[in-house]
Design a protein around this motif. Structure first.
Motif, PDB file in Angstrom:
ATOM      1  N   GLY A  82       0.787  -1.217   0.000  1.00 35.40           N
ATOM      2  CA  GLY A  82       0.000   0.000   0.000  1.00 35.40           C
ATOM      3  C   GLY A  82       0.819   1.267   0.000  1.00 35.40           C
ATOM      4  N   TYR A  83       1.921   1.291   0.763  1.00 36.07           N
ATOM      5  CA  TYR A  83       2.641   2.545   0.969  1.00 36.07           C
ATOM      6  C   TYR A  83       4.149   2.469   0.756  1.00 36.07           C
ATOM      7  CZ  TYR A  83      -1.731   4.085   3.116  1.00 36.07           C
ATOM      8  OH  TYR A  83      -3.033   4.416   3.346  1.00 36.07           O
ATOM      9  N   GLY A  84       4.674   1.319   0.357  1.00 33.47           N
ATOM     10  CA  GLY A  84       6.122   1.176   0.217  1.00 33.47           C
ATOM     11  C   GLY A  84       6.748   2.221  -0.687  1.00 33.47           C
ATOM     12  N   GLU A  85       6.189   2.418  -1.879  1.00 33.30           N
ATOM     13  CA  GLU A  85       6.735   3.400  -2.815  1.00 33.30           C
ATOM     14  C   GLU A  85       6.590   4.816  -2.273  1.00 33.30           C
ATOM     15  OE1 GLU A  85       8.499   2.948  -5.559  1.00 33.30           O
ATOM     16  OE2 GLU A  85       8.458   0.806  -5.079  1.00 33.30           O
ATOM     17  N   VAL A  86       5.496   5.083  -1.587  1.00 31.30           N
ATOM     18  CA  VAL A  86       5.283   6.411  -0.996  1.00 31.30           C
ATOM     19  C   VAL A  86       6.351   6.683   0.058  1.00 31.30           C
ATOM     20  CG1 VAL A  86       3.679   7.851   0.312  1.00 31.30           C
ATOM     21  CG2 VAL A  86       2.806   6.285  -1.429  1.00 31.30           C
ATOM     22  N   PHE A  87       6.653   5.683   0.879  1.00 30.92           N
ATOM     23  CA  PHE A  87       7.693   5.837   1.895  1.00 30.92           C
ATOM     24  C   PHE A  87       9.029   6.204   1.246  1.00 30.92           C
ATOM     25  CE2 PHE A  87       6.135   3.207   5.794  1.00 30.92           C
ATOM     26  CZ  PHE A  87       4.929   3.883   5.766  1.00 30.92           C
TER      27      PHE A  87
END
Length: 248
Positions: A82-87
């Motif tokens: 869900g958020y790996g790339e955003v991190f």
């Protein structure tokens, strides 16, 4: 020290921060994370380090420590999916903590007086809400400390305090890695004594008087210690000696 987290290990103004008690093993880090989890009233924590820094399209988040429990793999897959790339993108641009809603609590990130101190992420299909504190300590020390729950107790003072503690945790892990790779040529007692006094703010003349040495000899000890610690100057050598546990 302000609320900037970038380059915390550099510069004389940050030496005092590094005097916090350092962990001697990973088993010392775990209780710190548990205490932070309790302060936030979270269910789980996870520490992620960014691997592959400087390599295009090769960066990824590696989980260093966690207490997910039996559903650990599922939780981690959900969070990274869900958020790996955003991190990974966020840490290059900002050190504001990230907060997101899970499907179990749609109002988790909608209340509180902390909005200027956080970045709220768009809702994804994850079963838990959470907050992730970014830490930037150089290529090997960049990452996140995340806390997950359906409800987390947040406020401006709590956010700042927990972010500082997250930086300490990441510094502990970085120091433990450095300690494992420290060169065989260790510091002598005189080098350690000179570094300790220099870290206390003493100039070479004061160190010489305190130890009964000449100023030239003190500078020689500080110079050799700087070389052994693979540092570019005295300040960096003091910071690294603190991280490695030679001085406090």
């Amino acid at each position: 020290m302000g609320y900037s987290r970038s380059g915390m290990a550099d510069g004389p103004g940050n030496i005092q921060y590094l005097r916090l008690q350092r962990a001697s093993s990973r088993s010392d880090v775990f209780p710190k994370l548990v205490a932070m989890q309790k302060n936030l009233k979270a269910r789980h924590f996870a520490v992620f380090r960014i691997a592959g820094a400087g390599l295009p399209n090769k960066r990824k988040l590696i989980c260093e420590l966690e207490n997910w429990g039996p559903a650990g793999a599922h939780h981690q897959d959900q969070l990274m999916g869900g958020y790996g790339e955003v991190f990974l993108e966020h840490i290059d641009m900002s050190i504001l903590p990230l907060i997101w809603n899970g499907s179990e609590n749609a109002s988790f990130a909608d209340a509180g007086d902390f909005s200027p101190l956080m970045r709220r992420l768009e809702e994804k299909v994850v079963a838990f809400s959470g907050v992730a504190f970014p830490v930037r300590l150089g290529a090997l020390g960049n990452g996140y400390v995340a806390f997950l729950a359906t409800s987390i107790e947040l406020g401006s003072d709590v956010i700042i305090d927990q972010h500082v503690r997250c930086c300490q945790v990441m510094m502990d892990l970085l120091a433990l890695d450095e300690r494992r790779s420290v060169p065989a040529e260790t510091l002598s007692e005189r080098e350690i004594a000179c570094l300790q006094l220099a870290g206390d703010g003493r100039i070479s003349e004061e160190i010489a008087e305190n130890l009964g040495l000449s100023v030239h000899t003190v500078n020689a000890y500080l110079g050799s210690a700087t070389i052994k610690l693979d540092s570019v100057n005295r300040i960096q050598a003091i910071a690294k000696a603190i991280r490695l546990g030679y001085i406090h």
